[in-house]
Design a protein around this motif. Structure first.
Motif, short mmCIF file in Angstrom:
data_model
loop_
_atom_site.label_atom_id
_atom_site.label_comp_id
_atom_site.label_asym_id
_atom_site.label_seq_id
_atom_site.Cartn_x
_atom_site.Cartn_y
_atom_site.Cartn_z
N THR A 1 0.87 -1.18 0.00
CA THR A 1 0.00 0.00 0.00
C THR A 1 0.90 1.22 0.00
OG1 THR A 1 -1.77 -1.10 1.24
CG2 THR A 1 -1.78 1.31 1.23
N VAL A 2 0.67 2.11 -0.95
CA VAL A 2 1.40 3.37 -0.97
C VAL A 2 0.41 4.51 -0.88
CG1 VAL A 2 3.29 2.39 -2.33
CG2 VAL A 2 1.44 3.61 -3.50
N GLU A 3 0.83 5.59 -0.20
CA GLU A 3 0.04 6.82 -0.12
C GLU A 3 0.90 7.96 -0.65
OE1 GLU A 3 -2.58 5.72 3.88
OE2 GLU A 3 -0.92 7.17 4.01
N THR A 4 0.34 8.72 -1.57
CA THR A 4 1.06 9.87 -2.12
C THR A 4 0.30 11.13 -1.73
OG1 THR A 4 1.87 8.54 -3.96
CG2 THR A 4 2.02 10.93 -4.19
N TYR A 5 0.98 12.02 -1.02
CA TYR A 5 0.39 13.26 -0.52
C TYR A 5 0.89 14.43 -1.38
CZ TYR A 5 -0.78 10.67 3.74
OH TYR A 5 -1.28 9.76 4.62
N THR A 6 0.01 15.39 -1.63
CA THR A 6 0.43 16.59 -2.35
C THR A 6 -0.26 17.81 -1.78
OG1 THR A 6 0.83 17.51 -4.57
CG2 THR A 6 -1.35 16.61 -4.16
N THR A 7 0.44 18.92 -1.86
CA THR A 7 -0.13 20.25 -1.62
C THR A 7 -0.04 21.01 -2.93
OG1 THR A 7 0.58 20.24 0.68
CG2 THR A 7 0.01 22.37 -0.28
N THR A 8 -1.13 21.63 -3.37
CA THR A 8 -1.14 22.29 -4.67
C THR A 8 -0.75 23.77 -4.52
OG1 THR A 8 -3.44 23.07 -4.63
CG2 THR A 8 -3.06 20.77 -5.28
N SER A 9 -0.66 24.41 -5.66
CA SER A 9 -0.28 25.82 -5.68
C SER A 9 -1.32 26.72 -5.05
CB SER A 9 -0.01 26.25 -7.13
OG SER A 9 -1.12 25.97 -7.96
N THR A 10 -2.55 26.24 -4.84
CA THR A 10 -3.58 27.03 -4.16
C THR A 10 -3.69 26.67 -2.68
OG1 THR A 10 -5.38 25.46 -4.63
CG2 THR A 10 -4.91 27.14 -6.31
N GLY A 11 -2.86 25.71 -2.22
CA GLY A 11 -2.90 25.30 -0.82
C GLY A 11 -3.79 24.11 -0.55
N ALA A 12 -4.47 23.58 -1.56
CA ALA A 12 -5.31 22.39 -1.37
C ALA A 12 -4.43 21.17 -1.14
CB ALA A 12 -6.20 22.17 -2.59
N ARG A 13 -4.91 20.24 -0.32
CA ARG A 13 -4.14 19.02 -0.04
C ARG A 13 -4.95 17.79 -0.48
NH1 ARG A 13 -2.49 16.95 4.30
NH2 ARG A 13 -4.22 17.63 5.64
N TYR A 14 -4.23 16.83 -1.04
CA TYR A 14 -4.85 15.61 -1.53
C TYR A 14 -3.98 14.41 -1.14
CZ TYR A 14 -7.70 18.52 -4.66
OH TYR A 14 -8.57 19.44 -5.18
N ARG A 15 -4.61 13.24 -1.16
CA ARG A 15 -3.88 11.98 -0.97
C ARG A 15 -4.40 10.96 -1.99
NH1 ARG A 15 -5.17 10.07 4.41
NH2 ARG A 15 -7.05 9.22 3.44
N ALA A 16 -3.47 10.29 -2.65
CA ALA A 16 -3.80 9.15 -3.51
C ALA A 16 -3.29 7.89 -2.83
CB ALA A 16 -3.16 9.29 -4.89
N THR A 17 -4.13 6.86 -2.77
CA THR A 17 -3.75 5.59 -2.17
C THR A 17 -3.87 4.50 -3.22
OG1 THR A 17 -4.62 6.29 -0.02
CG2 THR A 17 -4.23 3.93 -0.32
N MET A 18 -2.81 3.70 -3.36
CA MET A 18 -2.80 2.59 -4.32
C MET A 18 -2.35 1.35 -3.59
SD MET A 18 -1.04 2.40 -8.07
CE MET A 18 -0.91 0.84 -8.98
N SER A 19 -3.04 0.22 -3.85
CA SER A 19 -2.69 -1.03 -3.18
C SER A 19 -3.01 -2.21 -4.07
CB SER A 19 -3.42 -1.15 -1.84
OG SER A 19 -4.82 -1.19 -2.03
N GLN A 20 -2.28 -3.29 -3.82
CA GLN A 20 -2.53 -4.57 -4.48
C GLN A 20 -2.20 -5.70 -3.52
OE1 GLN A 20 -0.15 -3.68 -8.30
NE2 GLN A 20 -1.44 -5.43 -8.87
N LYS A 21 -2.87 -6.83 -3.71
CA LYS A 21 -2.49 -8.05 -3.03
C LYS A 21 -1.50 -8.81 -3.91
CE LYS A 21 -6.89 -8.55 -0.59
NZ LYS A 21 -8.10 -9.39 -0.38
#
Length: 417
Positions: free
Chosen positions: A337-357
């Motif tokens: 399982t990986v989580e990728t966090y980002t903050t954008t140029s407007t200050g918004a924050r997001y997380r993408a989560t990807m996983s596999q068995k």
């Protein structure tokens, strides 16, 4: 590229460890696709095909060898896509890239060898553009989770009108895997090249070594791959965790930066991207993170300079043999399982989560590589218009994400604030 090819996909290296797993996946998932198996030994190819069951019983077998470029040229001319698991790619990869670039045939591999990708770009990018070929490297656990989570964050921020990506970090949250002889051999080749060639060491240390135009890249500092830090320095959601360096960061980060450049800096010209691995919350976590960073740094610094001084037979004795890999039990119990966090140029924050068995480097990778080949062959209306030596995100980001749910690959994005 002609639509009148005999096959949709030729799997080259089908008798190797990763090749067999990919063949097994395609036999389950590639309904309607015209597939052939290729490798050096007709007898071994026949044995693999017989192990796949009725679905693959009619798949043609093609004898081809990297030592005989004419056989690769003939192979590439017969198919829309070549999927290859034959490594180390520094030794065996370029003749097949050359054949596909010349024939206008799409190509997907599993390489995690940065210097090989750089050589592929330098020698064949322009020719592949001219013939219409997509040469797509790193279509397994290296580097699809990295490349596609950042691509997904870009798509989500774009949809929300939240600006471009700025501070972006992948964190490996869980990971259970084995190692094969092929992976070990690729790692050895990278270390040998860096040990014998100062220019190779310079390229491996450059965060933009895979950039299509190095002079056009922003100067954002070194973006180190071997640091340790508090999780809260990445995102409040990681408060209490410590993170250390992820062993494949040196490859994955450069793939992500190449994607950004190939996509005309759609992610943003201020993108800073790094990769880490969670060390947990315990009292020893900061020590583990620090030791991990120091150990990786020492390995890279000393190994890149002195690896060739180690006795070759001694190195070979302690590493897995080529063609071998983790047991079926290990492959089935593996996961990531990986989580990728980002903050954008407007200050918004997001997380993408990807996983596999499944073991990341083998069972999970066979799914990712198989789906990459299918996307290139069967979803051509969803692919980008780019040609040349590409990355997964730049070549087929939208098509691949659309395929993930049916393949058992979980990828989701959420807005955090």
């Amino acid at each position: 590229m002609s639509a009148d090819r005999e096959f949709d996909i030729v799997l080259y290296g089908a008798t190797g460890f990763a090749g067999k797993l990919t063949a097994e996946y395609l036999a389950r998932a590639a309904s309607g696709a015209r597939i052939a198996l290729a490798g050096r030994s007709q007898d071994k190819l026949l044995a693999v095909r017989e192990s796949l069951g009725e679905t693959a019983a009619s798949w043609p077998l093609i004898t081809a060898d990297a030592a005989q470029p004419s056989t690769l040229n003939a192979l590439a001319a017969r198919t829309r896509v070549v999927v290859t698991t034959v490594g180390p790619y520094a030794h065996y990869g370029l003749p097949l890239v050359a054949a596909c670039a010349a024939a206008g045939t799409d190509y997907a591999d599993l390489t995690g060898e940065t210097l090989f990708i750089r050589e592929s770009v330098d020698q064949y990018h322009k020719q592949a553009i001219d013939t219409g070929a997509r040469i797509v490297h790193s279509c397994g656990f290296d580097s699809i989770p990295s490349d596609l989570t950042v691509f997904a964050l870009h798509r989500r921020a774009e949809q929300d009108g939240a600006g471009q990506l700025v501070d972006t970090n992948l964190v490996v949250r869980s990971f259970a895997a084995g190692i094969s002889g092929g992976t070990a051999a690729s790692m050895v080749e990278v270390m040998r090249a860096a040990s014998s060639d100062p220019e190779a060491r310079r390229l491996m240390n450059d965060p933009y070594t895979l950039s299509p135009d190095r002079g056009a890249e922003p100067e954002l500092g070194g973006q180190p791959d071997l640091r340790w830090r508090r999780g809260r320095d990445i995102a409040p959601e990681l408060d209490g965790f410590w993170v250390g360096p992820f062993v494949m960061a040196a490859v994955n980060t450069r793939i992500v930066r190449r994607s950004n450049a190939l996509l005309d800096y759609a992610y943003g010209r201020r993108l800073e991207y790094g990769e880490q691995m969670s060390m947990g919350r315990s009292a020893v976590a900061p020590v583990a993170a620090a030791l991990g960073a120091a150990g990786n740094a020492a390995t890279m610094a000393l190994g890149s300079r002195y690896f060739n001084r180690l006795p070759r037979k001694a190195v070979e004795r302690i590493l897995p043999k080529p063609g071998t890999g983790p047991s079926e039990r290990t492959r089935e119990k593996g996961h990531y399982t990986v989580e990728t966090y980002t903050t954008t140029s407007t200050g918004a924050r997001y997380r993408a989560t990807m996983s596999q068995k499944g073991d990341p480097g083998y069972k999970a990778t066979s799914v990712l590589l198989g789906e990459s080949g299918l996307a290139l062959a069967m979803d051509r209306d969803r692919l980008s218009d780019l040609r040349g030596v590409l990355t997964p995100a730049a070549a087929m980001g939208d098509a691949l994400m659309a395929r993930f749910p049916a393949a058992g690959v979980a990828l989701e994005t959420v807005r955090l604030d």
